[in-house]
Design an enzyme around this catalytic site. Structure first.
Site, mmCIF file in Angstrom:
data_model
loop_
_atom_site.group_PDB
_atom_site.id
_atom_site.type_symbol
_atom_site.label_atom_id
_atom_site.label_comp_id
_atom_site.label_asym_id
_atom_site.label_seq_id
_atom_site.Cartn_x
_atom_site.Cartn_y
_atom_site.Cartn_z
ATOM 1 N N PHE A 1 20.489 2.574 -29.333
ATOM 2 C CA PHE A 1 21.527 3.072 -30.215
ATOM 3 C C PHE A 1 22.868 3.178 -29.474
ATOM 4 O O PHE A 1 22.901 3.366 -28.256
ATOM 5 C CB PHE A 1 21.141 4.442 -30.768
ATOM 6 C CG PHE A 1 19.817 4.434 -31.479
ATOM 7 C CD1 PHE A 1 19.659 3.752 -32.677
ATOM 8 C CD2 PHE A 1 18.715 5.087 -30.945
ATOM 9 C CE1 PHE A 1 18.437 3.729 -33.337
ATOM 10 C CE2 PHE A 1 17.495 5.070 -31.595
ATOM 11 C CZ PHE A 1 17.346 4.389 -32.788
ATOM 12 N N HIS B 1 14.633 7.406 -49.650
ATOM 13 C CA HIS B 1 15.863 6.713 -49.251
ATOM 14 C C HIS B 1 16.105 6.858 -47.748
ATOM 15 O O HIS B 1 15.934 7.931 -47.184
ATOM 16 C CB HIS B 1 17.072 7.321 -49.959
ATOM 17 C CG HIS B 1 17.268 6.869 -51.363
ATOM 18 N ND1 HIS B 1 16.443 7.268 -52.401
ATOM 19 C CD2 HIS B 1 18.217 6.063 -51.928
ATOM 20 C CE1 HIS B 1 16.879 6.738 -53.527
ATOM 21 N NE2 HIS B 1 17.957 5.997 -53.267
ATOM 22 N N ASP C 1 17.669 9.527 -26.418
ATOM 23 C CA ASP C 1 16.826 8.841 -25.425
ATOM 24 C C ASP C 1 15.358 8.889 -25.829
ATOM 25 O O ASP C 1 14.625 7.891 -25.677
ATOM 26 C CB ASP C 1 16.993 9.489 -24.044
ATOM 27 C CG ASP C 1 18.291 9.086 -23.360
ATOM 28 O OD1 ASP C 1 18.864 8.049 -23.748
ATOM 29 O OD2 ASP C 1 18.724 9.809 -22.448
ATOM 30 N N ASN D 1 10.383 14.377 -47.557
ATOM 31 C CA ASN D 1 11.515 13.793 -48.264
ATOM 32 C C ASN D 1 12.349 14.837 -48.999
ATOM 33 O O ASN D 1 13.582 14.823 -48.926
ATOM 34 C CB ASN D 1 11.003 12.745 -49.264
ATOM 35 C CG ASN D 1 12.125 12.042 -50.004
ATOM 36 O OD1 ASN D 1 13.131 11.671 -49.415
ATOM 37 N ND2 ASN D 1 11.950 11.860 -51.306
ATOM 38 N N GLU E 1 14.774 6.493 -28.682
ATOM 39 C CA GLU E 1 14.827 5.126 -28.156
ATOM 40 C C GLU E 1 13.517 4.755 -27.468
ATOM 41 O O GLU E 1 13.028 3.629 -27.619
ATOM 42 C CB GLU E 1 15.995 4.991 -27.168
ATOM 43 C CG GLU E 1 17.360 4.954 -27.829
ATOM 44 C CD GLU E 1 18.491 4.759 -26.836
ATOM 45 O OE1 GLU E 1 19.544 4.223 -27.231
ATOM 46 O OE2 GLU E 1 18.324 5.155 -25.663
ATOM 47 N N GLU F 1 23.408 10.609 -25.086
ATOM 48 C CA GLU F 1 22.056 10.327 -25.563
ATOM 49 C C GLU F 1 20.998 11.182 -24.869
ATOM 50 O O GLU F 1 19.851 11.246 -25.325
ATOM 51 C CB GLU F 1 21.739 8.843 -25.395
ATOM 52 C CG GLU F 1 22.559 7.960 -26.320
ATOM 53 C CD GLU F 1 22.120 6.513 -26.299
ATOM 54 O OE1 GLU F 1 21.267 6.159 -25.448
ATOM 55 O OE2 GLU F 1 22.629 5.729 -27.124
#
Length: 614
Positions: free
Chosen positions: A594, A454, A584, A485, A587, A607
């Site tokens: 974001f 998920h 950062d 997970n 990204e 960030e």
């Protein structure tokens, strides 16, 4: 010769015993029994219902069954009334092999949705079925939704949303081809009549196209413009009183407020009702002629006491810019629904209406889950198959047709999302992705060495069964190494939920990047015959803030942000804090932006910082 005669009698007796002991798969009907045909009924809500009561078909041989509105063709199917037939009342349809139930007549008002109840017959094993519809009197058929697996002896309900206008008929097909039998009951069709266009100078908002799954205050974009929902959400549950599939649900002392002006108004009308089994609530309709700076109550306070929608109308006489809101006055936890808000004798102000919104800033899609921004500028347009925006009440995502997974999933989390609904475990394909795209199904991860992981967790959506069930669409999954997970990732999810009791709300964005993960069967780059890409890393960015309103404007350089970049590997540690990084950094690795609705001078600070949690 005497012994030979004795053997013949023994064989005859044994054969007779076998015949009488075998199960009969037909129904016995007395020759004198009265058989009545049963109408494909219109319910009190205006929906079409067939519950198979009062009709008779006792063999599997293909034949038409006469109903008042038309015939249904039963192929390898009958009307079952045995104790092993799963049914609401005394009868249901029973299908075997590759049988089907086919309407041989049209519903003339189209269909917004069709739902059916289903269950396993007796001790038979798992089977499956699909639903098809035809708009050309049965000359051709189109499948709606995904195949439904029938693995329970108790009746469950499958709902298929569609928007078909004009003549339509349906066919239910058993698809597994086995001799295992299944029961179908309570076929319910919600019509989709083509309403006449509103008269010139009329605005009608039915709240069908918006999405908001949390009571947290936030704006929602509808065709009429932006509406601010405070202690309110867009509801689609069975307890929500509504004309179509959705209406607005308001609790406590919440409100539903236009964030745009219209020019002039002669009449206001809308429908209202109590939610589910809640008690009565009081509310006011208020008006503002100064773009929401001040408000005046119109008419007397109204009480909602009925579970059925009731229309209320106000005659007014405004010629200049005006907007309206509904304010709930009784804050005892009871909820109300509002639907079909209509303004006559008006026009949308081109400066503030038409979706641009008056008042404060509005997130790109209006959904609460995109309050802080749309990281990849995803759009709901098939021309962008690798960055397709898919919105649900429970979460929003950018989906990639080519990867077979989401690029990112974004969701808001506060205590309003949590309740007592159990984990549904109903993994299934997502029929809302565009036609022709591969629909990843619940078995595509089998034996791959990777979990159906998920992104928006099941445990983050427990307010209702529907909320939890909607986390099990395969579009919300990525292939995760089991230890990733179940250990590191699960620990991080639990940590996020643990903060809610401290009075916090959280914005979370999650996904994967890279190619190739290390699962329980070793390294793999693709599964599901190449239809699903396995990421090398899983990541999550989390913004934590105290409960409140106007969230974007409450973000400061001190707002806490957590960024996690975790290898998609069996060797991952249970200590998720080992994988802290900066927003950062994520990204740079993903190419996403974001929190892009936060002012740059604040965004740049939060960030670049690694969270201090140990």
């Amino acid at each position: 010769m005497k012994n030979f005669s004795l053997l013949k009698w023994l064989f005859a007796i044994q054969f007779l015993f076998i015949l009488t002991s075998c199960e009969k798969d037909t129904e016995f009907v007395s020759p004198n029994a009265e058989i009545t045909s049963y109408d494909f009924t219109v319910t009190a809500e205006g929906n079409y219902l067939e519950n198979f009561e009062g009709v008779s078909k006792t063999s599997y041989a293909g034949a038409s069954v006469a109903f008042t509105d038309g015939d249904w063709y039963f192929n390898d199917a009958l009307i079952g009334s045995l104790k092993d037939d799963r049914k609401t009342d005394s009868r249901s349809a029973r299908i075997r092999n590759s049988g089907s139930l086919t309407m041989q007549f049209d519903l003339v008002e189209g269909a917004k949705s069709i739902s059916v109840d289903y269950g396993k017959f007796g001790r038979d094993k798992t089977s499956s079925f699909e639903i098809y519809y035809s708009t050309d009197a049965g000359a051709s058929w189109t499948k709606t939704g995904s195949a439904i697996t029938v693995d329970k002896t108790t009746l469950k309900t499958a709902i298929f949303n569609l928007s078909v206008s004009g003549n339509v008929r349906f066919e239910i097909r058993k698809t597994d081809g086995s001799s295992n039998r299944l029961n179908i009951d309570n076929v319910l069709v919600v019509p989709n009549p083509q309403a006449a266009p509103p008269a010139e100078g009329t605005i009608v908002e039915d709240y069908e196209s918006g999405s908001k799954g949390s009571y947290a205050s936030g704006p929602v974009t509808f065709p009429s413009g932006n509406w601010l929902l405070t202690e309110a959400l867009v509801g689609s549950l069975s307890g929500d009183a509504k004309t179509g599939l959705k209406s607005v649900r308001i609790r406590d002392v919440g409100s539903l407020e236009m964030e745009f002006d219209v020019i002039g108004a002669q009449n206001i009308s809308f429908n209202h009702a109590v939610y589910g089994t809640d008690g009565a609530s009081t509310w006011d309709l208020q008006v503002s002629t100064d773009s929401g700076a001040s408000w005046t109550t119109l008419g007397a306070t109204v009480t909602s006491a009925s579970t059925s929608l009731t229309n209320v109308s106000y005659t007014v006489n405004y010629v200049d810019a005006v907007r309206f809101r509904i304010v709930k006055l009784s804050g005892n936890g009871d909820r109300i629904n509002i639907d079909d808000f209509t303004i006559d004798g008006t026009a949308v102000d081109p400066g503030t209406g038409g979706g641009t919104g008056g008042g404060g800033g509005v997130p790109g899609s209006g959904a609460v889950h995109l309050t802080m921004g749309n990281p990849s500028n995803a759009v709901t347009d098939i021309a962008f198959p690798t960055n397709y925006l898919l919105e649900r009440e429970e979460y929003t995502m950018s989906y990639s047709r080519d990867k077979g997974t989401a690029n990112w999933v974004s969701w808001h989390l506060d205590e309003a999302w949590l309740g007592s609904a159990a984990r549904q475990n109903d993994f299934r394909a997502d029929s809302t992705i565009p036609s022709g795209w591969y629909q990843v199904n619940q078995n595509d991860y089998s034996l791959s060495g990777f979990d159906r992981g998920h992104m928006c967790p099941s445990a983050d959506r427990t307010l209702s069964v529907d909320d939890n069930s909607n986390t099990f669409f395969m579009t919300n999954m990525i292939p995760q190494a089991p230890n990733n997970n179940r250990i590191g990732w699960a620990s991080l999810e639990s940590y996020c939920r643990s903060m809610l009791a401290g009075g916090y709300e959280i914005y979370i964005i999650s996904g994967g990047y890279g190619l190739g993960g290390d699962g329980s069967n070793g390294v793999a780059s693709y599964i599901a015959n190449g239809n699903v890409q396995v990421p090398s890393n899983t990541w999550k960015v989390i913004m934590v803030m105290g409960d409140g309103n106007d969230d974007v404007n409450r973000v400061t350089t001190n707002t806490r942000v957590i960024a996690i970049d975790m290898p998609n590997s069996q060797s991952v540690s249970s200590d998720w804090t080992q994988y802290k990084t900066t927003v950062d950094d994520i990204e740079m690795k993903t190419g996403y932006d974001f929190f892009n609705l936060v002012p740059d001078n604040i965004e740049n600070v939060i960030e670049a910082r690694v969270d201090a949690v140990m």
